[in-house]
Scaffold this motif. Structure first.
Motif, mmCIF file in Angstrom:
data_model
loop_
_atom_site.group_PDB
_atom_site.id
_atom_site.type_symbol
_atom_site.label_atom_id
_atom_site.label_comp_id
_atom_site.label_asym_id
_atom_site.label_seq_id
_atom_site.Cartn_x
_atom_site.Cartn_y
_atom_site.Cartn_z
ATOM 1 N N ASP A 374 -52.069 37.023 -49.813
ATOM 2 C CA ASP A 374 -51.333 38.288 -49.799
ATOM 3 C C ASP A 374 -50.765 38.560 -48.413
ATOM 4 N N VAL A 375 -51.550 38.224 -47.394
ATOM 5 C CA VAL A 375 -51.108 38.342 -45.998
ATOM 6 C C VAL A 375 -51.365 37.002 -45.333
ATOM 7 N N ALA A 376 -50.355 36.445 -44.666
ATOM 8 C CA ALA A 376 -50.500 35.110 -44.085
ATOM 9 C C ALA A 376 -50.017 35.085 -42.644
ATOM 10 N N ALA A 377 -50.728 34.336 -41.816
ATOM 11 C CA ALA A 377 -50.357 34.181 -40.406
ATOM 12 C C ALA A 377 -50.590 32.746 -39.978
ATOM 13 N N VAL A 378 -49.754 32.297 -39.043
ATOM 14 C CA VAL A 378 -49.921 30.981 -38.415
ATOM 15 C C VAL A 378 -50.129 31.202 -36.927
ATOM 16 N N PHE A 379 -51.172 30.568 -36.388
ATOM 17 C CA PHE A 379 -51.514 30.688 -34.973
ATOM 18 C C PHE A 379 -51.358 29.325 -34.301
ATOM 19 N N TYR A 380 -50.742 29.303 -33.131
ATOM 20 C CA TYR A 380 -50.737 28.098 -32.295
ATOM 21 C C TYR A 380 -50.543 28.534 -30.850
ATOM 22 N N ILE A 409 -46.359 35.087 -37.010
ATOM 23 C CA ILE A 409 -46.512 33.994 -36.061
ATOM 24 C C ILE A 409 -47.230 34.523 -34.826
ATOM 25 N N LEU A 410 -48.372 33.938 -34.499
ATOM 26 C CA LEU A 410 -49.216 34.384 -33.389
ATOM 27 C C LEU A 410 -49.394 33.230 -32.416
ATOM 28 N N THR A 411 -49.144 33.486 -31.119
ATOM 29 C CA THR A 411 -49.169 32.380 -30.160
ATOM 30 C C THR A 411 -50.173 32.568 -29.013
ATOM 31 N N ASP A 412 -51.051 33.552 -29.113
ATOM 32 C CA ASP A 412 -52.167 33.637 -28.169
ATOM 33 C C ASP A 412 -53.314 34.372 -28.841
ATOM 34 N N GLN A 414 -55.119 36.919 -28.018
ATOM 35 C CA GLN A 414 -55.055 38.383 -28.025
ATOM 36 C C GLN A 414 -54.190 38.885 -29.189
ATOM 37 N N ALA A 415 -53.077 38.179 -29.446
ATOM 38 C CA ALA A 415 -52.219 38.553 -30.577
ATOM 39 C C ALA A 415 -52.954 38.351 -31.895
ATOM 40 N N LEU A 416 -53.744 37.287 -31.987
ATOM 41 C CA LEU A 416 -54.540 37.029 -33.189
ATOM 42 C C LEU A 416 -55.554 38.150 -33.410
ATOM 43 N N GLU A 417 -56.235 38.554 -32.331
ATOM 44 C CA GLU A 417 -57.241 39.609 -32.456
ATOM 45 C C GLU A 417 -56.596 40.935 -32.856
ATOM 46 N N ARG A 418 -55.420 41.226 -32.310
ATOM 47 C CA ARG A 418 -54.718 42.458 -32.696
ATOM 48 C C ARG A 418 -54.334 42.411 -34.173
ATOM 49 N N PHE A 419 -53.864 41.252 -34.621
ATOM 50 C CA PHE A 419 -53.489 41.076 -36.030
ATOM 51 C C PHE A 419 -54.693 41.346 -36.939
#
Length: 456
Positions: A374-380, A409-412, A414-419
């Protein structure tokens, strides 16, 4: 007493073989230019941690029975050069495993996905049935002290990897095992830094089949069309045994599997795991284990480390992590969680961490992979790209490759944790997929996302 020296002893699997041979009574020495945990502590406990780091040709003597070369060692390694000067027997890891198992029944589990889990399932069942066996598996498994064991047992079960064997031997590891019983779970292009085209990758599996002895048992996933066609072409000299998804039911988040008149509830789930269980049952059947005994044992199988591993849960929320990174693995894992909990929202985060997954030209292989979420993110991370000396990866290339416009799209970190902080985890499952660690994301802290019960 055999005398064996390891060049690059600190590898995650290499050091386990060194310990196994030490436990067998062999005289074991080794060297490396860097040894990290847990390899360092494991080697120290076994009494075979090198006294100093670095390479020293003086460690190589003419009385060595074997020199085992790790992937970390380069072709110009001074110890390797000395070993070649002395005409010593030099083996890659899989070549040596074969030498140690010449008089054993060899079972090899290959394919682009599911290798570790199928191998782990077989190991679990054999252990529960109190059978003696050696093994080689690529993950930590509950009930086993190490991931490699070599004894005088009459049987060895090996995870059969298609990655190159060593710096000298570029052929895939699974070409050296020559099994009597083999599993192929499916074929989906991966490791593009080694196999630049799909046809080149496919050929490695063709060679594996061609080099099996006539009459050997090949257990293969007939639901994979590419694999089925390959087996029809290359497996005419083998006893080919197809398998598919077995009869099963899913009720209230619990899966029950049936073979013939026997059935059992499982602790693992997903269509990919049902396929894995069917493959494991056929291997165990070939090794003399009855179906009733198999089902009794597989009912207590919790899974290999980082394979749909439950991090934390409560009545409304569950958080899983999985090693999935290649497209076929991601699709299977996310679909499994979707099917197991159809009434729950699914939030999925995939880390791109491998050479293939961070390659812009490979990105379209992921098309639709995250669609069940339902909600998707890619981290690198830029750090992962730097380590692999790869160019910057444009977020739009990733988004277009996955063919999902709302993909985050998350690239650090901190952005992942906020997401994650922004998500509502009521009646929700979170799935984290990666062969990395999300730049050090603390998984124990994820329990804060469990639903907080309101005070009465």
């Amino acid at each position: 007493m055999a005398k064996v020296h390891f060049i690059a002893i600190g590898g995650s699997v290499m050091h386990q073989l060194a310990i196994a041979l030490r436990n067998k009574g062999y005289q074991v020495t080794g060297s490396d230019d860097e040894i990290f945990e847990p390899s360092r502590s494991n080697l120290a406990r076994a009494g075979i941690l090198p006294a100093t780091l670095g390479w020293d040709p003086e460690r190589i003597s003419a009385d060595l029975d074997a020199v085992i070369l790790g992937m970390h060692a380069r072709a110009d390694n001074p110890e390797l050069l000395r070993a070649r000067e002395l005409n010593l027997k030099i083996y890659s890891f899989p070549e040596y495993i074969y030498q140690e198992s010449l008089h054993k029944t060899r079972a090899a589990i290959g394919g682009s996905h599911g290798k570790t889990t199928i191998t782990s399932m077989i190991m679990h069942v054999l252990q529960q049935c109190r059978l003696k066996f050696d093994y080689l598996v690529g993950a930590r498994l509950e009930g086993f002290a190490q991931s490699v064991n070599v004894t005088d047992a009459p049987l060895i079960v090996c995870e059969a990897d298609e990655y190159p064997a060593s710096a000298l031997e570029k052929r895939p590891k699974f070409h050296f095992l020559h099994p009597h019983i083999a599993v192929l779970s499916g074929i989906a292009w991966d490791h593009i830094n080694v196999f630049p085209t799909f046809s080149n990758y496919l050929e490695q599996f063709a060679i594996f089949l061609r080099t099996m002895e006539p009459g050997g048992k090949l257990i293969y996933n007939h639901t994979d069309e590419t694999l089925r066609q390959l087996v029809e072409k290359e497996g005419t000299h083998l006893e080919c045994i197809p398998y598919g998804v077995p009869e099963h039911t899913i009720l209230n988040g619990h899966t029950r599997v049936r073979f013939g008149n026997a059935s059992t509830d499982l602790m693992v789930f997903g269509e990919h795991n049902l396929l894995n269980i069917h493959a494991a049952l056929l291997v165990c059947r070939a090794l003399g284990v009855g179906d009733i005994d198999f089902l009794a044992a597989i009912a207590t199988f919790k899974g290999a480390a980082k394979r749909m591993e439950l991090v934390v849960k409560d009545e409304q929320t569950a958080i899983y992590r999985d090693f999935a990174h290649a497209p076929s693995k991601v699709k299977a894992t996310i679909q499994a969680l979707r099917n197991q909990y159809p009434e729950r929202k699914l939030v999925a985060v995939l880390e791109l961490h491998t050479y293939s997954s961070l390659n812009a030209g490979f990105m379209t292989e992921y098309k639709g992979a995250l669609d069940p979420a339902d909600v998707a993110a890619v981290f690198y991370s830029g750090h992962a790209l730097e380590i692999k000396r790869m160019p910057y990866l444009e977020p739009d290339v990733v988004r277009n490759g996955f063919a999902r416009k709302d993909l985050k799209i998350l690239t650090d970190r901190q952005a992942l944790e906020r997401f994650l902080d922004q998500q509502d985890f009521t009646n929700t499952n979170l799935l984290l997929m990666s062969s990395g660690d999300y730049e050090g994301l603390n998984l124990t802290e994820l329990k804060k996302y469990l639903t907080v019960q309101k005070p009465q």
